[in-house]
Design a protein around this motif. Structure first.
Motif, mmCIF file in Angstrom:
data_model
loop_
_atom_site.group_PDB
_atom_site.id
_atom_site.type_symbol
_atom_site.label_atom_id
_atom_site.label_comp_id
_atom_site.label_asym_id
_atom_site.label_seq_id
_atom_site.Cartn_x
_atom_site.Cartn_y
_atom_site.Cartn_z
ATOM 1 N N PHE A 1 52.686 -34.579 28.836
ATOM 2 C CA PHE A 1 53.573 -34.190 29.931
ATOM 3 C C PHE A 1 54.548 -33.102 29.477
ATOM 4 C CE2 PHE A 1 57.561 -34.624 32.259
ATOM 5 C CZ PHE A 1 57.136 -34.605 33.580
ATOM 6 N N ASN A 2 55.158 -33.284 28.339
ATOM 7 C CA ASN A 2 56.135 -32.304 27.859
ATOM 8 C C ASN A 2 55.505 -30.938 27.628
ATOM 9 O OD1 ASN A 2 58.247 -34.109 27.965
ATOM 10 N ND2 ASN A 2 58.165 -34.657 25.802
ATOM 11 N N ASP A 3 54.290 -30.909 27.139
ATOM 12 C CA ASP A 3 53.586 -29.634 26.951
ATOM 13 C C ASP A 3 53.378 -28.933 28.298
ATOM 14 O OD1 ASP A 3 53.435 -29.914 24.221
ATOM 15 O OD2 ASP A 3 51.366 -30.639 24.199
ATOM 16 N N ILE A 4 53.018 -29.705 29.315
ATOM 17 C CA ILE A 4 52.782 -29.127 30.641
ATOM 18 C C ILE A 4 54.080 -28.585 31.237
ATOM 19 C CG2 ILE A 4 52.148 -29.710 33.026
ATOM 20 C CD1 ILE A 4 50.064 -31.653 31.806
ATOM 21 N N ILE A 5 55.148 -29.363 31.131
ATOM 22 C CA ILE A 5 56.430 -28.927 31.684
ATOM 23 C C ILE A 5 56.923 -27.662 30.981
ATOM 24 C CG2 ILE A 5 58.859 -29.534 32.012
ATOM 25 C CD1 ILE A 5 56.840 -30.940 33.891
ATOM 26 N N HIS A 6 56.754 -27.618 29.677
ATOM 27 C CA HIS A 6 57.149 -26.419 28.923
ATOM 28 C C HIS A 6 56.401 -25.190 29.442
ATOM 29 C CE1 HIS A 6 58.320 -23.890 25.524
ATOM 30 N NE2 HIS A 6 57.044 -23.550 25.418
ATOM 31 N N THR A 7 55.116 -25.343 29.705
ATOM 32 C CA THR A 7 54.323 -24.218 30.200
ATOM 33 C C THR A 7 54.751 -23.819 31.610
ATOM 34 O OG1 THR A 7 52.426 -24.893 28.856
ATOM 35 C CG2 THR A 7 51.989 -23.404 30.702
ATOM 36 N N ILE A 8 54.998 -24.789 32.468
ATOM 37 C CA ILE A 8 55.446 -24.482 33.832
ATOM 38 C C ILE A 8 56.765 -23.711 33.805
ATOM 39 C CG2 ILE A 8 56.281 -25.492 35.993
ATOM 40 C CD1 ILE A 8 54.269 -27.764 35.591
ATOM 41 N N LYS A 9 57.690 -24.156 32.975
ATOM 42 C CA LYS A 9 58.987 -23.478 32.886
ATOM 43 C C LYS A 9 58.826 -22.035 32.423
ATOM 44 C CE LYS A 9 61.999 -27.465 31.965
ATOM 45 N NZ LYS A 9 62.873 -28.126 30.957
ATOM 46 N N SER A 10 57.981 -21.831 31.433
ATOM 47 C CA SER A 10 57.840 -20.494 30.865
ATOM 48 C C SER A 10 57.060 -19.550 31.780
ATOM 49 C CB SER A 10 57.151 -20.574 29.497
ATOM 50 O OG SER A 10 55.830 -21.094 29.616
ATOM 51 N N ARG A 11 56.141 -20.084 32.552
ATOM 52 C CA ARG A 11 55.302 -19.221 33.395
ATOM 53 C C ARG A 11 55.915 -18.910 34.754
ATOM 54 N NH1 ARG A 11 48.904 -20.939 32.841
ATOM 55 N NH2 ARG A 11 48.771 -20.833 30.554
ATOM 56 N N GLY B 1 41.446 -40.652 32.403
ATOM 57 C CA GLY B 1 42.052 -39.388 32.803
ATOM 58 C C GLY B 1 41.107 -38.215 32.696
ATOM 59 N N LYS B 2 40.320 -38.181 31.643
ATOM 60 C CA LYS B 2 39.344 -37.110 31.472
ATOM 61 C C LYS B 2 38.234 -37.207 32.509
ATOM 62 C CE LYS B 2 40.015 -36.532 26.476
ATOM 63 N NZ LYS B 2 39.378 -36.638 25.143
ATOM 64 N N SER B 3 37.793 -38.432 32.789
ATOM 65 C CA SER B 3 36.641 -38.619 33.675
ATOM 66 C C SER B 3 36.923 -38.203 35.111
ATOM 67 C CB SER B 3 36.178 -40.079 33.648
ATOM 68 O OG SER B 3 37.133 -40.938 34.254
ATOM 69 N N VAL B 4 38.164 -38.324 35.553
ATOM 70 C CA VAL B 4 38.496 -37.942 36.934
ATOM 71 C C VAL B 4 39.199 -36.592 37.015
ATOM 72 C CG1 VAL B 4 38.598 -40.340 37.682
ATOM 73 C CG2 VAL B 4 40.697 -39.209 36.954
ATOM 74 N N GLY B 5 39.404 -35.948 35.876
ATOM 75 C CA GLY B 5 39.968 -34.597 35.872
ATOM 76 C C GLY B 5 41.439 -34.502 36.153
ATOM 77 N N LEU B 6 42.240 -35.410 35.574
ATOM 78 C CA LEU B 6 43.679 -35.399 35.829
ATOM 79 C C LEU B 6 44.350 -34.173 35.213
ATOM 80 C CD1 LEU B 6 44.749 -39.125 35.266
ATOM 81 C CD2 LEU B 6 44.126 -37.984 37.405
ATOM 82 N N PHE B 7 45.468 -33.767 35.815
ATOM 83 C CA PHE B 7 46.242 -32.638 35.294
ATOM 84 C C PHE B 7 46.654 -32.873 33.847
ATOM 85 C CE2 PHE B 7 47.876 -32.001 39.875
ATOM 86 C CZ PHE B 7 46.806 -31.167 40.178
ATOM 87 N N PRO C 1 45.365 -29.228 32.443
ATOM 88 C CA PRO C 1 46.573 -28.623 33.037
ATOM 89 C C PRO C 1 46.327 -27.261 33.670
ATOM 90 C CG PRO C 1 46.672 -28.529 30.640
ATOM 91 C CD PRO C 1 45.506 -29.404 30.974
ATOM 92 N N ASP C 2 45.295 -26.545 33.244
ATOM 93 C CA ASP C 2 45.034 -25.232 33.842
ATOM 94 C C ASP C 2 44.766 -25.356 35.342
ATOM 95 O OD1 ASP C 2 45.440 -23.851 31.505
ATOM 96 O OD2 ASP C 2 43.319 -23.730 30.975
ATOM 97 N N LYS C 3 44.202 -26.490 35.763
ATOM 98 C CA LYS C 3 44.005 -26.727 37.200
ATOM 99 C C LYS C 3 45.347 -26.749 37.918
ATOM 100 C CE LYS C 3 41.866 -30.586 37.626
ATOM 101 N NZ LYS C 3 41.150 -31.681 38.308
ATOM 102 N N LEU C 4 46.327 -27.391 37.311
ATOM 103 C CA LEU C 4 47.650 -27.471 37.908
ATOM 104 C C LEU C 4 48.307 -26.098 37.967
ATOM 105 C CD1 LEU C 4 50.118 -28.921 39.008
ATOM 106 C CD2 LEU C 4 50.736 -29.543 36.669
ATOM 107 N N TYR C 5 48.238 -25.349 36.866
ATOM 108 C CA TYR C 5 48.863 -24.025 36.843
ATOM 109 C C TYR C 5 48.268 -23.123 37.926
ATOM 110 C CZ TYR C 5 49.948 -25.824 32.154
ATOM 111 O OH TYR C 5 50.344 -26.617 31.097
ATOM 112 N N SER C 6 46.954 -23.213 38.126
ATOM 113 C CA SER C 6 46.290 -22.396 39.154
ATOM 114 C C SER C 6 46.781 -22.771 40.548
ATOM 115 C CB SER C 6 44.771 -22.568 39.073
ATOM 116 O OG SER C 6 44.263 -22.065 37.861
#
Length: 216
Positions: free
Chosen positions: A157-167, A96-102, A106-111
């Motif tokens: 995943f849960n950390d990412i979803i929490h951030t998406i909801k709040s932002r 996951g790190k080597s190919v740059g997954l969300f 996750p900042d890539k996804l938020y952008s």
């Protein structure tokens, strides 16, 4: 929300990225499995491989024909932003790190979400289109299911979803797909390829979707 995502504990053969791009050490083996096993009859990959011919590269026209022949299997909403996240065995062997997954960046996804929402005011909700995929390589005994891998996926995943909801203050849900494994993968691929608004993760699956979106 995480518990609504399907887990594919063993999917050694039906991998769209590898088969369409003719890559990896076992794609020829998996091609024969898909062509000769009734489990894959009527699937996108089966249709593609039957019509493709002998060339060992992506057949753009063949892929376009397959997508057009199957597009009635899905319904997409013009006011929904569909987001693909690669989950499952990607937490193993630093993949996951080597190919740059969300999942790891996750900042890539938020952008990307910011960009989509700024450019498309009609977007009213977000749907995550995903499954926990385990490649389960029976030859090398790698990419196999484990509860530890599921737990790491859940935390990230849960950390990412929490951030998406709040932002972003938009309703967010899991794309519901109750079909068998092969049909589930096809539906996810078609949904992301045909949707007016979608974001794809890194990796072969996402790369194929981006190509598909440019030709349909």
């Amino acid at each position: 929300m995480f518990d609504q995502i399907k887990i594919f504990k063993s999917n050694p053969h039906y991998r769209l990225g590898d088969l369409l791009f003719c890559k990896g050490a076992r794609w020829l083996h998996d091609k024969e499995v898909i062509l000769n096993n009734t489990e894959y009859e009527g699937s996108l990959l089966r249709l593609y491989l039957e019509s493709k011919g002998p060339l060992n590269k992506l057949n753009i026209n063949g892929l376009k024909k397959c997508i057009n022949s199957l597009k009635n299997r899905v319904n997409v909403n013009e006011n929904t932003l569909y987001i693909n996240m690669r989950l499952g065995d990607c937490v193993m062997h630093s993949y996951g790190k080597s190919v740059g997954l969300f999942l790891y960046f996750p900042d890539k996804l938020y952008s990307k979400i910011y960009e989509k929402l700024n450019q498309n005011k009609e977007i009213k909700k977000i749907e995550i289109v995903s499954a926990l995929h385990f490649g389960d390589n029976e030859f090398k005994k790698i990419w196999q299911f484990s509860e530890e891998a599921v737990d790491e996926n859940r935390i990230r995943f849960n950390d990412i979803i929490h951030t998406i909801k709040s932002r972003f203050n938009l309703p967010i849900s899991i794309h519901q797909n109750e079909k068998r494994q092969v049909d589930h993968i096809d539906e996810d691929f078609l949904t992301l390829s045909l949707a007016k608004h979608s974001i794809t993760d890194s990796g072969g699956f996402g790369d194929v979707i981006n190509i598909a979106r440019s030709i349909v």
